[in-house]
Enzyme design. Sequence first.
Site, PDB file in Angstrom:
ATOM      1  N   SER A  28     -59.829  64.428 -62.480  1.00  0.00           N
ATOM      2  CA  SER A  28     -60.127  66.232 -61.535  1.00  0.00           C
ATOM      3  C   SER A  28     -58.244  66.115 -60.572  1.00  0.00           C
ATOM      4  O   SER A  28     -57.746  65.886 -61.066  1.00  0.00           O
ATOM      5  CB  SER A  28     -61.207  65.635 -59.780  1.00  0.00           C
ATOM      6  N   ARG A  34     -56.703  61.668 -67.989  1.00  0.00           N
ATOM      7  CA  ARG A  34     -55.475  61.851 -66.899  1.00  0.00           C
ATOM      8  C   ARG A  34     -54.678  60.108 -66.145  1.00  0.00           C
ATOM      9  O   ARG A  34     -56.059  59.025 -66.534  1.00  0.00           O
ATOM     10  CB  ARG A  34     -55.981  62.305 -65.410  1.00  0.00           C
ATOM     11  N   ASN A  69     -57.925  57.405 -66.729  1.00  0.00           N
ATOM     12  CA  ASN A  69     -59.711  58.729 -67.141  1.00  0.00           C
ATOM     13  C   ASN A  69     -59.286  58.605 -68.508  1.00  0.00           C
ATOM     14  O   ASN A  69     -59.098  60.359 -68.311  1.00  0.00           O
ATOM     15  CB  ASN A  69     -59.113  59.495 -65.100  1.00  0.00           C
ATOM     16  N   GLU A  80     -55.026  53.193 -63.144  1.00  0.00           N
ATOM     17  CA  GLU A  80     -56.098  53.119 -64.645  1.00  0.00           C
ATOM     18  C   GLU A  80     -55.626  54.515 -65.260  1.00  0.00           C
ATOM     19  O   GLU A  80     -54.488  55.423 -65.065  1.00  0.00           O
ATOM     20  CB  GLU A  80     -57.394  53.301 -63.923  1.00  0.00           C
ATOM     21  N   LYS A 107     -63.000  50.434 -67.087  1.00  0.00           N
ATOM     22  CA  LYS A 107     -62.641  49.154 -66.613  1.00  0.00           C
ATOM     23  C   LYS A 107     -61.537  48.203 -67.706  1.00  0.00           C
ATOM     24  O   LYS A 107     -60.637  47.304 -67.686  1.00  0.00           O
ATOM     25  CB  LYS A 107     -61.722  48.810 -65.597  1.00  0.00           C
ATOM     26  N   GLU A 132     -66.315  54.491 -61.708  1.00  0.00           N
ATOM     27  CA  GLU A 132     -65.051  55.065 -61.951  1.00  0.00           C
ATOM     28  C   GLU A 132     -65.179  56.051 -60.014  1.00  0.00           C
ATOM     29  O   GLU A 132     -66.690  56.096 -60.071  1.00  0.00           O
ATOM     30  CB  GLU A 132     -65.725  55.512 -62.982  1.00  0.00           C
ATOM     31  N   GLY A 133     -64.648  56.699 -59.777  1.00  0.00           N
ATOM     32  CA  GLY A 133     -64.920  57.416 -59.372  1.00  0.00           C
ATOM     33  C   GLY A 133     -64.612  57.301 -57.135  1.00  0.00           C
ATOM     34  O   GLY A 133     -64.543  57.895 -56.414  1.00  0.00           O
ATOM     35  N   ARG A 141     -50.650  61.637 -55.730  1.00  0.00           N
ATOM     36  CA  ARG A 141     -52.375  61.631 -54.505  1.00  0.00           C
ATOM     37  C   ARG A 141     -50.738  60.971 -53.591  1.00  0.00           C
ATOM     38  O   ARG A 141     -50.879  60.179 -53.899  1.00  0.00           O
ATOM     39  CB  ARG A 141     -53.564  61.324 -54.804  1.00  0.00           C
ATOM     40  N   LYS A 168     -62.203  44.715 -59.454  1.00  0.00           N
ATOM     41  CA  LYS A 168     -62.341  45.927 -59.651  1.00  0.00           C
ATOM     42  C   LYS A 168     -63.837  46.005 -60.484  1.00  0.00           C
ATOM     43  O   LYS A 168     -63.878  45.156 -61.799  1.00  0.00           O
ATOM     44  CB  LYS A 168     -62.182  46.669 -60.889  1.00  0.00           C
TER      45      LYS A 168
HETATM   46  P1  ADP Z   1     -61.375  54.950 -59.436  1.00  0.00           P
HETATM   47  O1  ADP Z   1     -61.761  54.566 -60.871  1.00  0.00           O
HETATM   48  O2  ADP Z   1     -62.377  54.244 -58.635  1.00  0.00           O
HETATM   49  O3  ADP Z   1     -60.301  55.732 -59.183  1.00  0.00           O
HETATM   50  P2  ADP Z   1     -59.075  52.627 -59.657  1.00  0.00           P
HETATM   51  O4  ADP Z   1     -58.393  51.673 -60.638  1.00  0.00           O
HETATM   52  O5  ADP Z   1     -57.993  53.977 -59.399  1.00  0.00           O
HETATM   53  O6  ADP Z   1     -59.907  53.903 -59.569  1.00  0.00           O
HETATM   54  O7  ADP Z   1     -58.720  52.309 -58.733  1.00  0.00           O
HETATM   55  C1  ADP Z   1     -58.949  53.074 -57.194  1.00  0.00           C
HETATM   56  C2  ADP Z   1     -58.006  53.115 -55.577  1.00  0.00           C
HETATM   57  O8  ADP Z   1     -57.781  52.048 -55.919  1.00  0.00           O
HETATM   58  C3  ADP Z   1     -56.511  54.077 -56.866  1.00  0.00           C
HETATM   59  O9  ADP Z   1     -56.363  54.965 -56.255  1.00  0.00           O
HETATM   60  C4  ADP Z   1     -55.629  53.069 -55.779  1.00  0.00           C
HETATM   61  O10 ADP Z   1     -54.991  54.058 -54.354  1.00  0.00           O
HETATM   62  C5  ADP Z   1     -56.345  51.945 -55.659  1.00  0.00           C
HETATM   63  N1  ADP Z   1     -55.962  50.541 -56.425  1.00  0.00           N
HETATM   64  C6  ADP Z   1     -56.504  50.683 -57.258  1.00  0.00           C
HETATM   65  N2  ADP Z   1     -55.643  50.057 -58.385  1.00  0.00           N
HETATM   66  C7  ADP Z   1     -54.730  48.765 -57.146  1.00  0.00           C
HETATM   67  C8  ADP Z   1     -53.397  48.346 -57.293  1.00  0.00           C
HETATM   68  N3  ADP Z   1     -53.924  47.250 -58.629  1.00  0.00           N
HETATM   69  N4  ADP Z   1     -53.104  47.771 -56.497  1.00  0.00           N
HETATM   70  C9  ADP Z   1     -53.401  49.453 -55.376  1.00  0.00           C
HETATM   71  N5  ADP Z   1     -53.841  50.056 -55.351  1.00  0.00           N
HETATM   72  C10 ADP Z   1     -55.003  49.542 -56.328  1.00  0.00           C
HETATM   73 MG    MG Z   2     -58.668  56.471 -59.848  1.00  0.00          MG
END
Ligand code: ADP
Ligand code: MG
Length: 544
Positions: free
Chosen positions: A210, A187, A205, A203, A368, A426-427, A508, A422
Amino acid sequence: MSSSCVSHHHQAVRPRRGGRFPDPGRRPAASASFAPPAPRRRRAVPAAMSAEASPGVEPAEAAPGAAGQQAVLGEMAEEAAVWCAVNGLVVGDRADPRSGTVPGVGLVHAPISLLPARFPASFWKQACELASIFNELVDRVSLDGEFLQSALSRTKQVDEFTARLLEIHEKMTALNKKEDIRLGLHRSDYMLDSETNSLLQIELNTISSSFPGLGSLVSELHRTLLNQYGKVLGLDSKRIPRNWAATQFAEALGRAWTEYNNDSAVVLMVVQPEERNMYDQYWLVNHLKESYGVKSIRKTLAQVEAEGQVLADGTLVIDGRVVAVVYFRAGYAPTDYPSEAEWRARLLMEQSSAIKCPSISYHLVGTKKIQQELAKPNVLERFLDNKEDISKLRRSFAGLWSLDNEEIVKSAIEKPDLFVLKPQREGGGNNIYGHDLRDTLIKLQKEQESLAAYILMQRIFPKTSLTPLVRGGDWFEDLTISELGIYGAYLRNKDKVILNNHCGYLMRTKVSSSNEGGVAAGFAVLDSIYLTDEVITTHCLTYS
Ligand code: ADP
Ligand code: MG
């Protein structure tokens, strides 16, 4: 990822109308599943925002007045809750201690948005087109073990979890283990950045993506609601794209099972010991059984260790059953490996001839750090030949940097709100924002070696909208932002690509005051999209 744990605080508005629903004051402990732990206080909606329509709401010919619209939304909320209950759009209720372990006990409707989120059709098309290119990219990168090892070599020194994954990868390389049949259920998540008016990837996945099960149901729910209320709201249900994520993921699993070519083999779903999102997973189990006659078994990593063995010919046998496909809905976070037993289980499965979804290589491609490495100049060119594909991918990349880049670290300390920090996790709930970001960077600069545990990313600013949300039987409105995930399935056997599809989507929507907003953590809801002809995202209401 399957579930997420978010510790950020936010203030949500209380339900607008209590009439048809339980008194919100009694709600949190008693009936709310996935409800935020923070106290809920009504927040005044700024005038400029309150004037804005809910997402998807266009002026209808005989548009109801504000009070009328509230009444319609209240009625819709009740219908939505009923629809969820009778159609399996459900999750385990946090209030019931057995809801994460015993199926059929303590169910509550999934947290949802009442109306789909507006999304320009041009960006939707762009996101869908990217799916098959990312699928191919993951496959190509997974085959370059040296690239994975060297890109993650410094991360490994400071991040124990990544080190353990790499250790398994090294062992497979030493054994010269080849995965002929490769299955990816991915995803790719995006946000529409209102500053640059572009679709930017959050990102990719590659493990445990999920909500294919529940996400497809939300599109059906919204379609049903608009068939009934669309006229009065000025909305057309046909503008919600069909979403076949659940059946298409099941198809990919079923076809992988067919490639394995053993009629008595099963699909093993590796799960967490407690999983309130189990119905999302059971939807796939159900489709697999109904459409392919394939049986699934569910096991935790600890159970795999206790009941599993690999025969001399590589066959994985769990509890006396041959496993054709291992589908991971756990194993992406350090907490999934509380002891060495879980790591032994992961290694055991990797050594076997079962098809792994994902293999250790696919898993690593989704980290990441690899996302950041792939965004460097000339790296995509190592893996893909088609120039057009490369430029499409690159257009979707936000700014990504390693912390070796002193200039960027300096900028991020000066303007932390323009970045996200970051770690290799994950998660949900792991990223660092704002003041914390600044403080962490200053601290990390002092202990140089930990820098490699993180990446910096350009912060994306989606437009906010006032959205009606339904959770635990209550509805309320809040300012939200949305993240679109596009599912992709990839299956190949040696040189033959059997599947390379985009398969549905997940929207979402989260309250804009929450940085992360996991659905399971109670800050986000499941949503669908309403395609519009807009070519640009109109305006940006910035938030802090
Ligand atoms: P995870 O693997 O924990 O899902 P993500 O990279 O998806 O990591 O980050 C989690 C959440 O943080 C995302 O669903 C989003 O809401 C927010 N987020 C992540 N990166 C960004 C970004 N570059 N700008 C704004 N919000 C972000
Ligand atoms: Mg995410």
